[in-house]
Design an enzyme around this catalytic site. Structure first.
Site, PDB file in Angstrom:
ATOM      1  N   GLU A 247       0.815  -1.143  -0.128  1.00 38.82           N
ATOM      2  CA  GLU A 247      -0.010   0.074  -0.014  1.00 38.82           C
ATOM      3  C   GLU A 247       0.968   1.344   0.049  1.00 38.82           C
ATOM      4  O   GLU A 247       1.839   1.414   1.151  1.00 38.82           O
ATOM      5  CB  GLU A 247      -1.084  -0.135   1.393  1.00 38.82           C
ATOM      6  CG  GLU A 247      -1.994   0.726   1.095  1.00 38.82           C
ATOM      7  CD  GLU A 247      -1.985   2.342   1.672  1.00 38.82           C
ATOM      8  OE1 GLU A 247      -1.385   3.079   1.215  1.00 38.82           O
ATOM      9  OE2 GLU A 247      -1.907   2.324   3.136  1.00 38.82           O
ATOM     10  N   GLU A 381       3.848  13.509  -4.508  1.00 36.05           N
ATOM     11  CA  GLU A 381       3.371  13.493  -3.212  1.00 36.05           C
ATOM     12  C   GLU A 381       3.737  14.391  -2.181  1.00 36.05           C
ATOM     13  O   GLU A 381       5.126  13.960  -2.033  1.00 36.05           O
ATOM     14  CB  GLU A 381       3.069  11.994  -2.763  1.00 36.05           C
ATOM     15  CG  GLU A 381       2.341  11.681  -1.556  1.00 36.05           C
ATOM     16  CD  GLU A 381       2.393  10.263  -1.279  1.00 36.05           C
ATOM     17  OE1 GLU A 381       1.339   9.843  -0.941  1.00 36.05           O
ATOM     18  OE2 GLU A 381       3.200   9.428  -1.476  1.00 36.05           O
TER      19      GLU A 381
END
Length: 474
Positions: A247, A381
Site C-alpha cells: 500500500e 506526493e
C-alpha cells in the site's frame, strides 16, 4: 525520557544483539521523548526463528482459538486506549482530539472488522463443479512494515488479519514513530498471544526492512509506505519469490463539478486535504474544479484555509499539528518553493512556519491555484498540508486530468447529479472513490491501482491477503 530499547521476540522482551540507540523526537517540541534501539539482521533472524517455531502450532489453531485471541486483544486495547492516544501524540504530533477520535479508534475498527471476517469466513468449501475440496490455509511467517502517519491504523490492519489467518508475524514499525507499536506489543502480550506468534523488531528500512524482505524463512511481506521503498521491498523479496502486498503513495484527485453545493464541497475538500496535517496517502491533494465556478471556488478555498488553525497537539481543539520530522518539514518547504518557482498562484499559506511557531515542525496550511497538472506540485506526493487547484472544462477533461498520475490510491467526486456520480466513478482509475464526502466502513477494501500498490487491506479482503488456496482432489 521513556526507555524502550528492547524488542518483543518469542513472547519475551529481549535486548538487541547490538545496541544502537535512536532518540524518538516529539515533532511539536523538537525534543526527545523516548529512546529505542535499531535492530540488525541478527535480531531479524531471532524473530523469524521464533515465528517459524510458533507457526507449527498457530498455523493449526482452530477458528475458535483465533477468535478468542482477537476478542482478548480488543478488550485490552480498548482499556488502554488513553495510553495509545498519548503515544500517538508524542511520536507524531497528532492533536489530542484527533488522536482520540480518529487515530486510536482506527485500531479498534480494524480489529473488530477482522474478527467479523474471521467468524464469517469459510476456510474449506467444495470446488465449483464438485469433486475437490478447496481449502484456505495461512501463508506462513509474515514480515510487516508499517509507516508513521497512521501508525496504529496500519499496524492493526496488518497484524489482525495475519493472526486471524493463522500466520505468525514480525512487525517493523516506523523507527521515528515506534511508541504506539511498542504499546501494541504490550497489549498483545497482556491478551495472551502465544509466544512467537507476534514479534516486534525496531529498525530502519535499510537495516531491518531489507533483512526481512530478503529473509528466506519469511513467506510474505506486507508493506505500507512510499512507492520508492515499496519498489525496494519488492526487489529484495523477489530473490525468494515470496508474496508481497503493498500500500503505497498517492496524489488523489478531487473532482468538483458546478452542480455540487459549492460552499459545502469546497470546505470538505480543503479540510479533508489538511486533515492529519496532510499526512495521509489518500488525501485529496489535487482539487479539480469546473471552470464556470473555478474563480468562486478559489475564493472560497482561500477563506476556508484562513480558518484552519495550527496548534499545540497537547491542547484540545480542532487544529492541526506539526508534520512528523525536520526532514519532512524541509521536503514540504522545497515543494512549496518549487510551486512558486513554477508559476502557481499562492492563495493561502506559503513558505516558513506559521506565526508564533518558532519551535516545532509546523507548516502553514497552503493552497496553490492556477496549477497545471504537469507542474511538480501536481505530480509529486507532498505529504503535508498543501492543496493544488486545477480547472477543467468538461467531464471528459476532468477524468483525463484525474487519471493523469502514476498513482491510483483514491479519488473524490463532488456533484449534485447521481447519474454523473455513477458514470464518472466508474472511469476513475483508483482503488477507492468517495462521493460527496461519504466515508467507508472498516470492512471496505483499501488499496490502489498503478504505483499505489498491490492487494487490498481491511476486513475480509485483508484476511484474504494472508491466505493460500489449496485444492485437494481425490
Amino acid at each position: 525520557m521513556i526507555e524502550k530499547r528492547q524488542f518483543y521476540i518469542g513472547g519475551d522482551w529481549v535486548e538487541p544483539v547490538v545496541p544502537n540507540d535512536l532518540k524518538v523526537i516529539n515533532p511539536a517540541t523538537e525534543q526527545p521523548v523516548a529512546v529505542i534501539s535499531l535492530g540488525t539482521a541478527a535480531d531479524v533472524d531471532r524473530a523469524v526463528a521464533a515465528a517459524r517455531a510458533a507457526f507449527d502450532t498457530w498455523g493449526e489453531a482452530s477458528v475458535e482459538e483465533r477468535t478468542a485471541l482477537l476478542e482478548r486483544i480488543i478488550a485490552v486495547y480498548e482499556r488502554r486506549s488513553d495510553e495509545m492516544n498519548e503515544a500517538i501524540r508524542l511520536e507524531m504530533g497528532a492533536p489530542v482530539k484527533f488522536a482520540r477520535e480518529q487515530q486510536t479508534p482506527a485500531g479498534t475498527g480494524h480489529l473488530q472488522a477482522t474478527l467479523e471476517a474471521l467468524r464469517d469466513h469459510r476456510f474449506e468449501f467444495p470446488s465449483p463443479r464438485g469433486g475437490s475440496v478447496l481449502r484456505h490455509e495461512p501463508v506462513g511467517v509474515c514480515g510487516l512494515i508499517t509507516p508513521w502517519n497512521w501508525p496504529i491504523n496500519q499496524i492493526a490492519a496488518k497484524v489482525a488479519p495475519a493472526l486471524a489467518a493463522g500466520c505468525t508475524a514480525i512487525l517493523k514499525p516506523s523507527e521515528i514513530a515506534p511508541l504506539s507499536a511498542l504499546l501494541f506489543a504490550e497489549i498483545l502480550d497482556e491478551a495472551g498471544c502465544p509466544a512467537g506468534v507476534f514479534n516486534l523488531v525496531n529498525g530502519d528500512g535499510a537495516g531491518v526492512g531489507t533483512a526481512m524482505a530478503r529473509h528466506a524463512d519469511i513467506d510474505m511481506m506486507s508493506f505500507t509506505g512510499s512507492t520508492r521503498a515499496g519498489v525496494s521491498v519488492t526487489q529484495n523479496a523477489a530473490v525468494s519469490v515470496k508474496r508481497v502486498a503493498l500500500e503505497l503513495g498517492g496524489k488523489s484527485p478531487n473532482l468538483l463539478f458546478a452542480d455540487a453545493d459549492l460552499d459545502e464541497a469546497v470546505r470538505y475538500s480543503v479540510e479533508s486535504c489538511f486533515s492529519n496535517t496532510g499526512q495521509s496517502c489518500d488525501a485529496p491533494t489535487r482539487l479539480l474544479v469546473e471552470r464556470s465556478v473555478y474563480a468562486e471556488a478559489v475564493d472560497l478555498a482561500a477563506g476556508v484555509a484562513a480558518g484552519v488553525k495550527v496548534g499545540d497537539p497537547a491542547e484540545e481543539g480542532d487544529h492541526i499539528g506539526p508534520v512528523i520530522s525536520e526532514l519532512q518539514y524541509e521536503k514540504i518547504q522545497g515543494h512549496i518553493e518549487r510551486g512558486i518557482a513554477d508559476g502557481a498562484r499562492l492563495i493561502a499559506g506559503g513558505p516558513g512556519k506559521p506565526d508564533g511557531f518558532e519551535t516545532g515542525y509546523y507548516v502553514k496550511p497552503t493552497i496553490f491555484a492556477d496549477v497545471d497538472n504537469d507542474m511538480r506540485i501536481a505530480r509529486n506526493e507532498i505529504f503535508g498540508p498543501v492543496l493544488v487547484m486545477i480547472s477543467f472544462d468538461t467531464e471528459e477533461d476532468a477524468i483525463r486530468i484525474a487519471n493523469d498520475t502514476p498513482y491510483g490510491l483514491a479519488a473524490y467526486l463532488q456533484t449534485g447529479d447521481p447519474e454523473r456520480a455513477r458514470r464518472v466513478s466508474r472511469k476513475l482509475r483508483a482503488g477507492s472513490v468517495y462521493i460527496n464526502g461519504a466515508g467507508p466502513d472498516w470492512d471496505v477494501p483499501f488499496g490502489g491501482y498503478k504505483q499505489s500498490g498491490i492487494g487490498r487491506e481491511y476486513g475480509e479482503f485483508g484476511l484474504m491477503d494472508f491466505l493460500e488456496l489449496k485444492a485437494i482432489t481425490g
